[in-house]
Design a protein around this motif. Structure first.
Motif, short mmCIF file in Angstrom:
data_model
loop_
_atom_site.label_atom_id
_atom_site.label_comp_id
_atom_site.label_asym_id
_atom_site.label_seq_id
_atom_site.Cartn_x
_atom_site.Cartn_y
_atom_site.Cartn_z
N LYS A 35 30.12 -45.63 8.24
CA LYS A 35 29.44 -46.45 7.25
C LYS A 35 30.10 -47.83 7.20
O LYS A 35 31.32 -47.93 7.26
CB LYS A 35 29.52 -45.83 5.85
N VAL A 36 29.27 -48.85 7.11
CA VAL A 36 29.76 -50.20 6.85
C VAL A 36 29.11 -50.67 5.55
O VAL A 36 27.87 -50.80 5.48
CB VAL A 36 29.42 -51.19 7.98
N TYR A 37 29.90 -50.87 4.53
CA TYR A 37 29.40 -51.39 3.27
C TYR A 37 29.38 -52.90 3.36
O TYR A 37 30.43 -53.55 3.46
CB TYR A 37 30.27 -50.90 2.11
N ALA A 38 28.15 -53.46 3.36
CA ALA A 38 27.94 -54.89 3.57
C ALA A 38 27.75 -55.56 2.22
O ALA A 38 26.71 -55.37 1.56
CB ALA A 38 26.72 -55.12 4.46
N LEU A 39 28.76 -56.32 1.79
CA LEU A 39 28.74 -56.93 0.45
C LEU A 39 28.36 -58.40 0.53
O LEU A 39 28.82 -59.12 1.41
CB LEU A 39 30.13 -56.81 -0.18
N ASP A 40 27.53 -58.81 -0.41
CA ASP A 40 27.15 -60.22 -0.51
C ASP A 40 26.46 -60.44 -1.85
O ASP A 40 25.92 -59.50 -2.44
CB ASP A 40 26.20 -60.61 0.64
N LEU A 41 26.47 -61.68 -2.31
CA LEU A 41 25.74 -62.03 -3.53
C LEU A 41 24.24 -62.02 -3.32
O LEU A 41 23.47 -61.76 -4.25
CB LEU A 41 26.16 -63.43 -4.00
N ASN A 42 23.80 -62.31 -2.10
CA ASN A 42 22.38 -62.53 -1.81
C ASN A 42 21.71 -61.21 -1.46
O ASN A 42 21.71 -60.77 -0.31
CB ASN A 42 22.25 -63.53 -0.67
#
Length: 248
Positions: A35-42
């Motif tokens: 799993k890759v947890y992809a974090l961003d505001l958008n």
């Protein structure tokens, strides 16, 4: 690197909706991360970028929100019991000459680029240490190693993450844990942000770089992939410059 080098690894990447963060997320995903947890505001950009990737989990999150980080990390730990890779990539600029820089410009950049890195790392490091394994890669910059006009705030944060990283390399392994912390310091990089610059500015950037071009996001992702993988298992507390020779 060979495929599947991140088999069963749980990874977190910040600023993952575009640019370097998107390239790094895709690299980890393509190389077998569980799993890759992809974090961003958008949220919209995240959904668009990762809707077709079954092992990428888009998470709309502000890295300045410590409670949101705590809840996310608790959820990940509950589901997987380990976090193996953290890539602190998210960052902003608010450039101005020192005499013109407002307190708000200073505070915003420090809050995201320095405290945001602290927030994520603090939440994740104890899990890595308990499991005895992990790799933390933080995006610095040649501005953090060598300075730049009009970027006092940015330089302070990018130099600050180098100093924190060197301390973490010692702190997180003090009982023999194989928890590593390193920085990547890019030079000029072709990203959606730089794509909007005038061509004469882009040409100046290329001419200043001995290899006569700007880095692609994949050039940076190559370095992050290496530091995240076991191929760099005896490297910690280091700053990897990926700048085409810009700073020698």
């Amino acid at each position: 690197m060979q495929g599947n080098s991140f088999d069963n690894k749980i990874c977190i990447v910040t600023g993952a909706a575009q640019g370097i963060g998107q390239a790094v997320t895709q690299r980890l995903s393509d190389n077998g991360a569980l799993k890759v947890y992809a974090l961003d505001l958008n949220h919209e950009a995240l959904t668009h970028a990762w809707h077709a990737y079954s092992n990428v989990i888009p998470v709309a999150l502000n890295i300045c929100d410590r409670e949101a980080i705590r809840l996310l990390v608790e959820d990940i730990q509950r589901e997987h019991s380990h976090i193996d890779v953290l890539v602190n990539n998210a960052g902003i600029t608010q450039d101005a000459l020192l005499e013109n820089m407002s307190e708000s410009q200073w505070d915003q950049v420090v809050e995201v680029n320095l405290k945001g890195v602290f927030n994520l790392t603090q939440a994740v490091a104890s899990i890595m240490m308990a499991n005895g394994y992990g790799s933390i890669i933080t995006m610095s910059s040649v501005v953090g190693t060598d300075g730049n006009i009009g970027q006092s705030n940015y330089a302070a944060t990018k130099g600050g993450v180098i100093a924190m990283t060197k301390g973490w390399a010692k702190e997180f392994s003090r009982h023999g844990e194989q928890v590593r912390a390193n920085c990547v310091a890019p030079g000029f990089v072709e990203t959606p942000m730089t794509a909007n610059l005038p061509e004469k500015v882009l040409n100046m950037m290329r001419q200043k770089t001995p290899l006569q071009r700007m880095a692609s996001v994949d050039d940076i992702a190559d370095g992050v992939e290496f530091l995240a993988s076991d191929k760099s298992r005896f490297i910690t507390g280091q700053v990897l410059k990926i700048d085409g020779g810009l700073v020698l």
